[in-house]
Design an enzyme around this catalytic site. Structure first.
Site, PDB file in Angstrom:
ATOM      1  CE1 TYR A  61       7.890   0.732 -14.166  1.00  0.00           C
ATOM      2  CE2 TYR A  61       7.925   1.459 -16.456  1.00  0.00           C
ATOM      3  CZ  TYR A  61       7.415   0.638 -15.471  1.00  0.00           C
ATOM      4  OH  TYR A  61       6.442  -0.281 -15.769  1.00  0.00           O
TER       5      TYR A  61
ATOM      6  CD  GLU B 101       7.371   2.905  -5.881  1.00  0.00           C
ATOM      7  OE1 GLU B 101       6.814   3.820  -6.516  1.00  0.00           O
ATOM      8  OE2 GLU B 101       7.079   2.638  -4.700  1.00  0.00           O
TER       9      GLU B 101
ATOM     10  CE  LYS C 111       7.990  -3.934 -14.534  1.00  0.00           C
ATOM     11  NZ  LYS C 111       7.184  -4.633 -13.499  1.00  0.00           N
TER      12      LYS C 111
ATOM     13  N   PRO D 144      -1.299  19.460 -18.517  1.00  0.00           N
ATOM     14  CG  PRO D 144      -0.142  18.468 -16.734  1.00  0.00           C
ATOM     15  CD  PRO D 144      -1.524  18.763 -17.221  1.00  0.00           C
TER      16      PRO D 144
ATOM     17  CG  LEU E 129      -2.024  -1.139   1.174  1.00  0.00           C
ATOM     18  CD1 LEU E 129      -2.950  -1.031   2.382  1.00  0.00           C
ATOM     19  CD2 LEU E 129      -2.862  -1.163  -0.108  1.00  0.00           C
TER      20      LEU E 129
ATOM     21  CB  THR F  27       6.663  -2.320 -18.960  1.00  0.00           C
ATOM     22  OG1 THR F  27       6.504  -1.195 -19.820  1.00  0.00           O
ATOM     23  CG2 THR F  27       8.061  -2.247 -18.351  1.00  0.00           C
ATOM     24  CG  ASP F  28       5.441  -0.908 -24.107  1.00  0.00           C
ATOM     25  OD1 ASP F  28       5.665  -0.334 -23.021  1.00  0.00           O
ATOM     26  OD2 ASP F  28       4.630  -0.463 -24.948  1.00  0.00           O
ATOM     27  CD  GLU F  29       7.627   3.018 -20.112  1.00  0.00           C
ATOM     28  OE1 GLU F  29       8.617   3.453 -19.497  1.00  0.00           O
ATOM     29  OE2 GLU F  29       6.513   3.552 -20.071  1.00  0.00           O
TER      30      GLU F  29
ATOM     31  CG  PHE G 130      -0.003  -7.412 -11.095  1.00  0.00           C
ATOM     32  CD1 PHE G 130      -0.401  -6.918 -12.324  1.00  0.00           C
ATOM     33  CD2 PHE G 130      -0.482  -8.640 -10.690  1.00  0.00           C
ATOM     34  CE1 PHE G 130      -1.263  -7.633 -13.139  1.00  0.00           C
ATOM     35  CE2 PHE G 130      -1.344  -9.364 -11.497  1.00  0.00           C
ATOM     36  CZ  PHE G 130      -1.737  -8.868 -12.723  1.00  0.00           C
TER      37      PHE G 130
END
Ligand code: NAD
Ligand code: DAU
Length: 343
Positions: free
Chosen positions: A153, A87, A157, A208, A38, A128-130, A84
């Site tokens: 990030y 951050e 990953k 933004p 949390l 992730t695809d990143e 899952f």
């Protein structure tokens, strides 16, 4: 693969809470243990009625805590882990990368080691695809695309993905990695593009847009991602990677304009702000392997998904108020200084 009890980590976050709901609805015999520490991004309000289900066991704790993970795996006789917990926000990783390594790398390693020791039958890493880096104007990421992460990030990953691969290669552990494109839908924390823009537009606050607004993301509705993860867990081959994407490439500006149109708000709310450092230009996923080998395909079109997402945020102001109290205000003050442009 059939399982009796699954450990879902990060199940109070955006995709995790949608996945817990998905499992409880579609797998009537399955027990779900949900381990989530949390952070600002995890909220019990996102689990709603799941908290009353006798088949859902929420535990507050960290994937970096080996003892707690060990006890849970034993106590519930967990036979599958779906990770899952992370951050997840690129901007936060730029201003504070350490916790990303702690959670995404060390946390994944801790989970892998404990799952292996407990003889868990399958470990699925939600990636992730990143991790593939950034694309030019054409082409898409396949599972063979070399990893070339650009942000703290995505580097964290990618580090986790390498560890998952290493546990398969070295110890013969049964692992799966899924790499998905940008998700959207209910319960996404309003620091991410779509919920942030919906929230600001509704309050007549500036929207933004980073840089020229022409960075492209490939959008997938969250329930389609959940179905893909479960298909990969049940039908994927050990040691494999599956790319998951929606074939919905959109420049950010197009999404922002669409949200304004849906809400009947003026384009004058769009405010161009300083670009994200190292901002990846374009992501696009080739999910041919998942479609062929898992029999999965997205069910929700972008038009349906974005309309129901906007509707969900309009109808769930109480959830938004709850998750944005406190920490959110401090974060935006830090991001945008005294101008506080996003608020
Ligand atoms: P999120 O930030 O909404 O949720 C993350 C959850 O993990 C939160 O509930 C948080 O409390 C929990 N958590 C954080 N540190 C933890 C720890 N040490 N121990 C236990 N729980 C911890 O993230 P999300 O958008 O739901 O993403 C979930 C996963 O999917 C992440 O691994 C992310 O990298 C991946 N992913 C996200 C997207 C996307 O578009 N959101 C796309 C592809 C992959
Ligand atoms: O591609 C999958 C990834 O998608 C996940 O691994 C990440 O966890 C998830 O956060 C998401 O990363 P992005 O950086 O693509 O998502 P974000 O919503 O932060 O930004 C989407 C695009 O919108 C990106 O090009 C930056 C831009 N943007 C974002 C924000 C928050 C803006 O222009 N303005 C903003 O205020």
């Amino acid at each position: 693969m059939d399982c009796r009890c699954i450990l879902v980590t990060g199940g109070a976050g955006f995709i995790g809470c949608n996945f817990v709901r998905f499992l409880l609805e579609t797998e009537p015999a399955l027990e779900v243990v949900n381990l989530d520490v949390l952070t600002y991004a995890g909220n019990l309000a996102s689990l709603g009625e799941c908290l009353n289900s006798p088949r859902h066991h929420f535990v507050r704790g960290s994937i970096t805590d080996a003892e707690q993970v060990r006890a849970l795996l034993q106590q519930h006789r967990v036979d599958g882990v779906i990770n899952f917990a992370a951050e997840s926000h690129v901007d936060r990783s730029i201003t504070g990368p350490l916790v990303f390594v702690e959670t995404n790398v060390k946390g994944t390693l801790t989970l892998l080691a404990e799952a292996r020791a407990a003889n868990v039958r399958r470990f699925l890493q939600v990636s992730t695809d990143e991790v593939y880096g950034s694309l030019g104007a054409t082409g898409s990421f396949t599972e063979q695309t070399p990893l070339s992460p650009n942000s703290p990030y995505s580097a964290s990953k990618a580090g986790a993905d390498h560890l998952v691969h290493a546990f398969h290669h070295t110890y013969g552990m049964d692992t799966i990695i899924t790499r998905c494109s940008n998700n959207y839908g209910p319960y996404q924390f309003p620091e991410k593009l779509i919920p942030l823009m919906i929230r600001n537009a509704r309050q007549d606050k500036p929207l933004p847009v980073y840089g020229d607004g022409m960075n492209v993301r490939d959008w997938l509705y969250v329930s389609d991602h959940c179905a893909a993860i479960w298909a990969a867990f049940r039908r994927g081959a050990a040691g494999e990677v599956y790319n998951i994407g929606g074939n919905n490439e959109k420049p950010n500006l197009e999404i922002v304009r669409l949200i304004l149109r849906h809400l009947g708000k003026p384009e004058s709310l769009i405010t161009y702000v300083k670009d994200r450092p190292g901002h990846d230009r374009r992501y696009a996923i080739d999910s041919g392997k998942a479609r062929r080998e898992l029999g999965w395909q997205p069910a929700v079109t972008f038009e349906q998904g974005i309309a129901s997402t906007i509707e969900w945020y309009v109808s769930n102001q109480a959830w938004l108020d709850q998750v944005t109290s406190g920490e959110y205000q401090a974060y935006y003050a830090k991001m945008y200084g005294n101008r506080d442009r996003a608020n």
